[in-house]
Write an enzyme that holds these catalytic residues in place. Structure first.
Site, short mmCIF file in Angstrom:
data_model
loop_
_atom_site.label_atom_id
_atom_site.label_comp_id
_atom_site.label_asym_id
_atom_site.label_seq_id
_atom_site.Cartn_x
_atom_site.Cartn_y
_atom_site.Cartn_z
CG ASN A 1 18.20 14.22 -28.15
OD1 ASN A 1 17.20 14.51 -27.52
ND2 ASN A 1 19.30 13.80 -27.56
CG HIS B 1 21.97 6.34 -24.43
ND1 HIS B 1 21.89 6.81 -23.15
CD2 HIS B 1 21.07 7.07 -25.14
CE1 HIS B 1 21.00 7.80 -23.08
NE2 HIS B 1 20.50 7.98 -24.29
CD GLN C 1 23.06 4.52 -20.80
OE1 GLN C 1 21.96 4.23 -21.18
NE2 GLN C 1 23.64 5.60 -21.24
NE ARG D 1 18.29 9.28 -19.18
CZ ARG D 1 18.35 9.79 -20.41
NH1 ARG D 1 17.97 9.08 -21.46
NH2 ARG D 1 18.80 11.02 -20.61
#
Ligand code: NAD
Length: 364
Positions: free
Chosen positions: A121, A313, A289, A260
């Site tokens: 990604n 996210h 998260q 992050r």
């Protein structure tokens, strides 16, 4: 036959309506079909917190899983404590990129292989970084909010904090696969200068191609840049890398973090945005998260409504990315179960040590 535990987020209606939403418990990365065909036991859950969670109960103990699959989007935190209680665990796969939710030192000490779908990604994230830069620098969100019902034609309220990306000094912390793709995409915007901060040096040819210069000292790097983008992994050396002491170097500048959340100290960032010192902060990653309702970044807002370009996210989980990391996850599992070699770049921890130079400087 092996037991595979897979921890993903629930997609609900979205997953039922969109089968390409593969990173959900409903569509499960295509693993249901793979396990059915190959006779493996598959446990799929989003329940991941606490000793009584499905994740912990199915991973630990003598009937625990051999393989754990999770994603950074809804991470199963594989701590040392859980690893110590999981005698069967041999492989932890990150469906995506970024394995900081696994205690890598503990995994190495127990001979657990940690692998991620490297590259899956990186374009998705690089595109999101450019978008976030533009949203912040162009003060897009304020204009968008004013364009909704109840908004007013207050052009000045937007333009008072709106700038061009052209001519800015832009730097990336981490010039790996994502950081370099961000640099490539910035070149057509005509920045006045591009910098990178990374303990690994870019090949000379690659640096020349985008015209980027390396800065060795973090404070000097932050002082030089108008816009900073964070593109390094989270590890012992990058927790709170941007903190209450060095954030002062970003006064009147913008900070983007899609790497992050914990790399940028949450309180220091919120303080800097709220006070107006930092012109804006944006990204998609949070230090916890899912985020708690009282997370300081949810209410963070600078003077005149500027400066918050946070989202969930999602930068690395476009449908295109999901197809790639679902395929890569099955390949990693299949290689492992059939003793076939893994793609070298997918291995983070293997054979009792780190297989990559990206997760901190350490003696192997
Ligand atoms: P990569 O391994 O190709 O590059 C990482 C670079 O960071 C390396 O060059 C490494 O040397 C550098 N680095 C490590 N520690 C550093 C430090 N202390 N200071 C400066 N540089 C440092 O990885 P990548 O594919 O570019 O991905 C980078 C990170 O982005 C991932 O680890 C992950 O945390 C994050 N990511 C986020 C998403 C998302 O959806 N938001 C998706 C993919 C990756």
């Amino acid at each position: 036959m092996v037991k595979i535990v897979t921890v993903l987020y629930d997609g609900g209606k979205a997953a039922q309506e969109e089968p390409r939403l593969l990173g959900t418990t409903e569509n499960c990365l295509g693993l249901r079909e793979y396990c059915q065909k190959n006779g493996h036991e598959l446990i799929v859950t989003s329940d991941k917190e606490g000793a009584n969670s499905v994740f912990q109960k199915e991973t630990t103990g003598e009937n625990g899983a051999a393989i754990l699959v999770s994603t950074p989007f809804h991470p199963a935190y594989l701590t040392k404590e859980i690893i110590d209680k999981s005698p069967n665990l041999k492989l932890a796969v990150t469906a995506g990129i970024g394995s900081d939710h696994v205690d890598l030192n503990a995994a190495a000490s127990k001979g657990i292989t940690v692998a991620e779908v490297t590259g899956s990604n990186v374009v998705s994230v690089a595109e999101h970084v450019i978008m976030t830069m533009l949203i912040l620098v162009r003060n897009y969100n304020v204009g968008h909010a004013l364009s909704m019902p109840g908004g007013s034609w207050s052009v000045g309220e937007v333009a008072r904090n709106e700038f061009d990306l052209e001519g800015k000094v832009i730097g990336t912390i981490g010039a790996g696969r994502i950081g370099y793709r961000v640099l490539e995409r910035l070149v057509p915007f005509n920045p006045s200068k591009l910098y990178y901060y990374d303990y690994n040096e870019l090949p000379a040819e690659a640096a020349k191609k985008v015209g980027v210069e390396r800065v060795h000292d973090l404070n000097e790097f932050l002082q030089k840049c108008d816009v900073v983008t964070v593109n390094c992994p989270l590890h012992e050396g990058t927790i709170d890398l941007i903190n209450k002491d060095n954030i002062k170097h970003l006064k009147g500048k913008w900070l983007i973090n899609t790497a992050r959340g914990a790399i940028c100290n949450a309180e220091a960032v919120a303080e800097a945005v709220n006070s107006g010192s930092l012109l804006g902060y944006g990204g998609d990653v949070w230090n916890k998260q899912p985020f708690p309702e009282n997370h300081p970044w949810k209410a963070m807002v600078g003077p005149n409504g500027r400066g918050n370009a946070m989202t969930l996210h999602t930068s690395g989980t476009s449908l295109d990315a999901q197809a790639r990391y679902a395929k890569g996850t099955i390949e990693i599992i299949d290689n492992f179960l059939n003793n076939k070699p893994q793609r070298k770049e997918d291995l983070i921890v293997d054979a009792g040590g780190y297989a990559t130079a990206a997760y901190g400087q350490r003696n192997k």
